[in-house]
Design a protein around this motif. Structure first.
Motif, PDB file in Angstrom:
ATOM      1  N   ALA A  12      15.040  31.379 -41.718  1.00  0.00           N
ATOM      2  CA  ALA A  12      15.284  32.714 -42.257  1.00  0.00           C
ATOM      3  C   ALA A  12      16.733  32.840 -42.720  1.00  0.00           C
ATOM      4  O   ALA A  12      17.027  33.424 -43.762  1.00  0.00           O
ATOM      5  CB  ALA A  12      14.975  33.766 -41.197  1.00  0.00           C
ATOM      6  N   GLN A  20      15.565  42.088 -41.932  1.00  0.00           N
ATOM      7  CA  GLN A  20      14.464  41.355 -42.570  1.00  0.00           C
ATOM      8  C   GLN A  20      13.968  40.253 -41.657  1.00  0.00           C
ATOM      9  O   GLN A  20      12.766  40.040 -41.515  1.00  0.00           O
ATOM     10  CB  GLN A  20      14.941  40.771 -43.900  1.00  0.00           C
ATOM     11  N   ARG A  50      10.279  40.801 -40.723  1.00  0.00           N
ATOM     12  CA  ARG A  50       9.416  39.957 -41.559  1.00  0.00           C
ATOM     13  C   ARG A  50       9.086  38.631 -40.882  1.00  0.00           C
ATOM     14  O   ARG A  50       8.060  38.033 -41.165  1.00  0.00           O
ATOM     15  CB  ARG A  50      10.091  39.651 -42.903  1.00  0.00           C
ATOM     16  N   ILE A  51       9.985  38.133 -40.067  1.00  0.00           N
ATOM     17  CA  ILE A  51       9.794  36.791 -39.514  1.00  0.00           C
ATOM     18  C   ILE A  51       9.471  36.838 -38.015  1.00  0.00           C
ATOM     19  O   ILE A  51       8.440  36.352 -37.574  1.00  0.00           O
ATOM     20  CB  ILE A  51      11.049  35.901 -39.740  1.00  0.00           C
ATOM     21  N   PRO A  85       6.323  39.669 -36.698  1.00  0.00           N
ATOM     22  CA  PRO A  85       4.928  39.297 -37.000  1.00  0.00           C
ATOM     23  C   PRO A  85       4.449  38.110 -36.176  1.00  0.00           C
ATOM     24  O   PRO A  85       3.278  38.054 -35.800  1.00  0.00           O
ATOM     25  CB  PRO A  85       4.972  38.940 -38.493  1.00  0.00           C
ATOM     26  N   GLN A  86       5.346  37.174 -35.886  1.00  0.00           N
ATOM     27  CA  GLN A  86       4.940  36.035 -35.066  1.00  0.00           C
ATOM     28  C   GLN A  86       4.854  36.429 -33.604  1.00  0.00           C
ATOM     29  O   GLN A  86       3.970  35.985 -32.869  1.00  0.00           O
ATOM     30  CB  GLN A  86       5.932  34.885 -35.224  1.00  0.00           C
TER      31      GLN A  86
END
Lengths: 221, 259, 230
Positions: A117, A126, A130-131, A134-135
């Motif tokens: 990232a 972000q 975004r990274i 979600p995981q």
């Protein structure tokens, strides 16, 4: 024992229990993400505040918290409806445990992902939204499921601050009929059924979370 | 500061990097010209990956000066060589891309989103434009048909090719490859190398490659640097280094890896 | 036990000092209840875990159902059930024992899962190797399975002990005078709940922190050299 007279009461109590549980889970989840993220990303001051929150609500007993907010707060001039107190305390309790789940899942996101990232020049927000999240959410789901069941079970304690939930209703009926065996058996079965419903709901949510944006379950290759 | 006059896009001067008591780079001097393709070779632990990781701002360093495209990593007013603000570092990162040994694709995103996400979020590119470019890049690496797959559904070689497309989507001026084929099964190495070979033909792109693929290094590089113990022991054109190495350590190393 | 006590509620400090002795008596009850409950949970949980591994389907399925039922219903209702229904069957236990039994039952459901997970994590290969070396079933458990399972089991068990301590206040509803029940009684008599309840909360917090730290040390001290944990 004539059940037709008591069935509506029991159902009503179960409804109150379900309402309190769901409200606590939703508010608790918000608190969990808020404080869990602060723990990881908050910097020294905010993460310490978040740590205090989780330690206090995880470290003191839920029943003590309920009584504290029920009896003690009015004495310093703050008073809520019992049901509000019940929901807020249950939510804060669940939020404390949930924040630990969120923190654990966020810190289990691999440094390699964070480096990737960074190499793509994502900023902190972000990267988080975004990274990492979600995981991490996929990792959180089983633990959140257990927490939801736990919250349902613990919601029975609100009967002790005079909220007419399922347990409270069971107590009232017992006092009327003195038929302890039947009424408590039915109550236990009711809770068991609600747990099963909650589990199914969690499975469905988990399925959606996995399928939507996230990892397909099976890897080939 | 005026970069048109400066032939070097990367310049390390007297950079020292320590991990605790271990000195990984010791007064390290190294510069790379714009568009140059440089391969770093050497035994493991010799500091070659650290050079890439410092360039990518993944690692701080303790002393010295590093500039990239005329911008110093050391922010004016910062206390040490690497006490720069995140804002400053993000400006530097805009020029650099990196391909990792373990691919590091985002597992929760499809191939296409892996390539599109950063241009949209970081560069503010319109999604449609980013997707059009992403598809071109995926075609370049031969994976346009896998755009809707998730990384776990791809082989290692395919994942690494997506990772290269993802790095290129950010239009880096400098692209770093950190052992891009080391994690791959031998039969998958070729497909990744051929993608890198294609990129090596891009005139403006500066490439730094850490690899153990000596034949490939000889083929694509303008310059090969042999690292040992945090220093460059020997550097030169590939034919010199591989043909007639002067340094004893270089000879030993090449003998051991070429067998 | 409250008669004859006078509490000085002039300031929070004097109030705290005057109720502290009685709260500490409650603390010993809390700890005793948790200890008794945990002992029951450890033994009963092992029984559940072994029954669950039984090759007779009826036994393993029934056990699975019982464990699931205990896990998914509230401790408070289970407690009421034991307290009010057991006497119908001629079983009259002191409130303290009923409470410990309820805690033990609920947590046996949890600990059985811990045992099961710990034993299963050791893996088939170890069983096969033990068979190949011609060890008996007992020897296999004693020398191969249990030593490998313990470092996996102990941390989870410790966490359940801490959780159980925090659930003991529930026993106050069946007249077990543990810490929080006493704090409530004091509150009822003085109309001053804030100090006793806060004090009890703080003691729980302290207990939790101490237990967690102790657990951490215990975990480090466990012999686990060479055992691949996850």
């Amino acid at each position: 024992m004539d059940w037709s007279a008591y069935l509506p009461m029991i159902l009503q109590g179960a409804g109150v229990t379900m309402t309190i549980t769901l409200a606590s889970i939703v508010i608790g989840a918000v608190l969990a993400f808020f404080f869990g993220i602060l723990r990881v990303e908050g910097g020294p001051v905010l993460s310490t505040i978040a740590l205090c929150y989780t330690e206090v609500f995880r470290g003191t007993s839920l029943l003590v918290q309920l009584f504290w907010f029920y009896y003690a707060l009015p004495l310093v001039g703050l008073s809520f409806e019992p049901i509000t107190t019940g929901i807020l305390v249950l939510a804060a309790h669940a939020g404390g445990y949930g924040a630990e789940i969120v923190r654990g899942a966020l810190s289990s996101v691999s440094t390699q992902q964070l480096e990737a990232a960074r190499a793509l020049n994502f900023n902190r927000f972000q990267t988080l939204f975004r990274i990492s999240l979600p995981q991490a959410i996929v990792e959180m789901m089983p633990a959140f499921g257990n927490l939801a069941i736990e919250t349902l079970k613990l919601s029975s304690l609100v009967s002790l601050i005079s909220i007419a939930d399922l347990t409270f209703t069971a107590q009232s009926i017992r006092n009327l009929t003195l038929d302890s065996a039947s009424i408590y058996s039915v109550t236990l079965l009711c809770y068991f059924a609600m747990s099963l419903v909650l589990m199914v709901a969690i499975r469905i949510i988990e399925h959606v979370v996995r399928r939507g944006d996230v990892f397909p379950r099976s890897a080939h290759s | 500061m005026n970069e048109t006059n400066d032939p070097h896009i990367i310049e390390f001067s007297d950079v020292t990097k320590r991990f605790g008591i271990l000195t990984v780079l010791d007064n390290f001097n190294f510069s790379v010209a714009k568009g140059e393709k440089v391969t770093l070779i050497g035994p493991s632990g010799s500091g070659k990956s650290t050079v890439l990781r410092i360039l990518m701002t993944l690692e701080p360093f303790q002393e010295g000066k590093l500039t990239l495209a005329g911008t110093s990593y050391h922010e004016p007013g910062g206390k040490g060589p690497f006490q720069a603000s995140e804002t400053h570092l993000r400006q530097i990162r805009n020029h650099v891309g990196m391909v990792f040994q373990s691919f590091n694709l985002f597992p929760h995103m499809t191939v296409l989103r892996n390539v599109v996400e950063a241009p949209v979020r970081v560069l503010g590119m319109a999604r449609a434009e980013a997707e059009a470019r992403a598809i071109k890049l995926l075609q370049m690496v031969g994976l346009a048909d896998k755009r809707d797959h998730y990384p776990v559904q791809l082989s290692g070689g395919q994942q690494q090719r997506v990772a290269i497309a993802r790095a290129m989507a950010m239009r880096p001026r400098v692209l770093l490859f950190d052992e891009p084929t080391s994690a791959l099964d031998p039969q998958l190495v070729g497909e990744v190398l051929s993608v890198i070979r294609d990129l090596a033909h891009e005139h403006d792109l500066t490439m730094l490659l850490v690899t153990h693929e000596m034949r490939f290094a000889r083929e694509v590089s303008d310059r090969v640097c042999f690292f040992d113990k945090g220093r460059i022991c020997e550097q030169g054109a590939p034919d010199e280094i591989f043909g007639q190495p002067k340094n004893e350590r270089t000879r030993e190393f090449l003998a051991s890896v070429l067998g | 036990m409250m008669y004859g006590y006078e509490w000085d509620t002039t300031t929070w400090l004097t109030y705290t000092i005057s109720i502290l002795p009685i709260i500490l008596i409650g603390l010993t009850v809390t700890l005793k209840a948790a200890a008794a409950g945990f002992a029951i949970a450890l033994v009963l949980g092992l029984v559940f875990a072994l029954l669950r591994r039984s090759r007779v389907k009826v036994i393993s399925w029934t056990t699975a159902f019982v464990v699931e039922f205990l896990r998914d219903t509230p401790l408070l209702v289970q407690l009421f059930f034991l307290y009010y229904v057991l006497p119908n069957f001629g079983i009259v236990l002191p409130a303290f024992l009923t409470g410990a039994l309820a805690l033990g039952l609920q947590y046996a459901a949890y600990t059985s899962e811990v045992y099961r997970g710990g034993i299963e994590a050791v893996g088939r290969g170890q069983w096969e190797a033990a068979t190949a070396l011609n060890l008996t079933r007992m020897q296999t458990y004693r020398d191969v399975i249990i030593p490998q399972a313990i470092p996996r089991i102990v941390p989870a068990m410790g966490n359940y002990l801490v959780a159980m301590i925090k659930e003991t206040p529930v026993l106050s509803v069946i007249t077990v005078l543990e810490m929080m029940g006493l704090a409530n009684m004091i509150g009822e008599r003085t109309f001053e709940y804030l100090v006793p309840l806060t004090l009890v909360g703080l003691i729980f917090l302290l207990l939790t922190l101490i237990c967690s730290a102790g657990l951490h040390r215990l975990q480090k001290a466990l012999p686990k050299a060479g055992i691949p944990l996850r």
